[in-house]
Scaffold this motif. Structure first.
Motif, mmCIF file in Angstrom:
data_model
loop_
_atom_site.group_PDB
_atom_site.id
_atom_site.type_symbol
_atom_site.label_atom_id
_atom_site.label_comp_id
_atom_site.label_asym_id
_atom_site.label_seq_id
_atom_site.Cartn_x
_atom_site.Cartn_y
_atom_site.Cartn_z
ATOM 1 N N HIS A 130 0.823 -1.221 0.000
ATOM 2 C CA HIS A 130 0.000 0.000 0.000
ATOM 3 C C HIS A 130 0.859 1.273 0.000
ATOM 4 O O HIS A 130 2.016 1.224 -0.369
ATOM 5 N N GLU A 144 -2.435 0.178 7.733
ATOM 6 C CA GLU A 144 -1.485 -0.830 7.248
ATOM 7 C C GLU A 144 -0.274 -0.204 6.566
ATOM 8 O O GLU A 144 0.857 -0.623 6.785
ATOM 9 N N HIS A 197 2.795 -7.134 4.467
ATOM 10 C CA HIS A 197 1.399 -6.705 4.641
ATOM 11 C C HIS A 197 0.906 -6.984 6.053
ATOM 12 O O HIS A 197 1.513 -7.755 6.802
ATOM 13 N N CYS A 198 -0.236 -6.343 6.400
ATOM 14 C CA CYS A 198 -0.970 -6.669 7.625
ATOM 15 C C CYS A 198 -2.330 -7.189 7.200
ATOM 16 O O CYS A 198 -2.865 -6.779 6.176
#
Ligand SMILES: [Zn+2]
Length: 321
Positions: A130, A144, A197-198
């Motif tokens: 992101h 995130e 990532h989360c």
């Protein structure tokens, strides 16, 4: 599966192994609905492990290792690590069998370094998920995009200490198209690609770490039952991907005591188009209050960064086993 018609029964020779005993090892196989399965009894012999079929479960074990295969379930445990197979092991007559593709592309590279094609590991492209207007998952406290960028910076430091050359698809809070991320790695001539990532889900009790690699050609993703037909760029590295995901996942789960949600297959754009071995790690859930606090903390991020770096070092060492 038990009612399916097995179409063929055959033998194939494993010629990959360096040891003379293994070089001419005959592994029996059966074919059902177009998929080839090998006998877990033979897999056990191949690794000099004991074969212990029990009700609903078959265990292969030796002094150091234990592999737990549940009949008709894709989830298995390889040396204490949860791994989602492409196809569920099943019973043929009285024998437990596993997919030949799972054996060759997943199990063998994980258990045997000689099965991992040798490749230089020097330049590592990190991919903090992101950025910019694309904030990713939103928790109560954190977004995130902020956590992945902070983690990427910490991981860069750790990897540089090991002597790796490190770059990232973004080093600030900017938007980078998903389709641009793999080409950035390609243009920079990356040897390894690690996406950060989360996770997020509606069930707030769900927590833990999961690590993704691209699904091999002709196999389904973990959350699907229909095999994808087409090969993609990332499939050139199926064996490396398996070992890389295993080492990174095992290292992170052990280091932070996280719930092990397993190694999984997916068709994420960054993994499909990866120009080198690649893994995507979901370090925890922003939707779980405790885990969100933890993955947002500097101390926890530092531990995860150290564990990912240690996993990459192990991956590189596996090629010299
Ligand atoms: Zn994400």
């Amino acid at each position: 599966m038990r009612h399916a018609v097995f179409l063929a029964f055959g033998l194939f020779l494993l010629l990959l192994a360096p040891s003379p005993a293994r070089a001419a090892f005959k592994m029996r196989s059966v074919t059902v609905n177009g998929q080839t399965y090998v006998f877990l009894r033979d897999v056990a012999t191949y690794y000099a492990m004991r074969y212990a079929p029990q009700k609903g479960l078959t265990v292969l074990s030796s002094g150091r290792s234990r592999l737990d295969f549940t009949i008709d379930k894709r989830e298995c445990a390889l040396c204490g690590v949860t791994v989602h197979l492409s196809f569920a092991p099943t019973v043929w007559q009285t024998e437990t069998v596993m997919s030949e593709r799972d054996f060759l592309l997943l199990l063998d590279p994980i258990l045997r370094g000689a099965a991992v094609p040798k490749q230089k590991v020097s330049r590592i492209m990190l991919d903090p998920g992101h950025g910019g207007r694309d904030v990713g998952g939103i928790g109560k406290l954190y977004q995130e995009k902020t956590i992945t960028l902070a983690l990427s910076r910490r991981l860069t430091e750790k990897l540089e200490k090991y002597g790796y050359v490190v770059n990232a698809t973004r080093t600030s809070d900017v938007e980078v198209d998903l389709e641009r991320r793999a080409p950035l790695a390609e243009n920079w001539r990356a040897d390894l690609f690690i996406s950060l990532h989360c996770n997020l889900t509606e069930a707030s009790e769900v927590k833990g770490v999961e690590t993704f690699l691209v699904a091999p050609e002709g196999t389904p993703s973990t959350y699907s039952n229909s095999p994808k037909v087409k090969s993609c760029s990332g499939n050139r590295f199926d064996k490396q991907n398996s070992r890389l995901a295993y080492e990174v996942h095992r290292s992170v789960v052990a280091a932070v005591g996280a719930r092990d949600r397993g190694i999984k297959h997916a068709q994420f754009a960054v993994l499909r188009s990866a120009p080198c071995p690649a893994a995507l790690i979901e370090i925890g859930f922003l939707s779980n209050r405790d885990e969100e606090k933890r993955i947002g903390s500097a101390d926890h991020q530092d531990k995860i960064a150290a564990a990912i770096a240690a996993g990459i070092v192990k991956y590189r060492q596996s090629m010299n086993e």
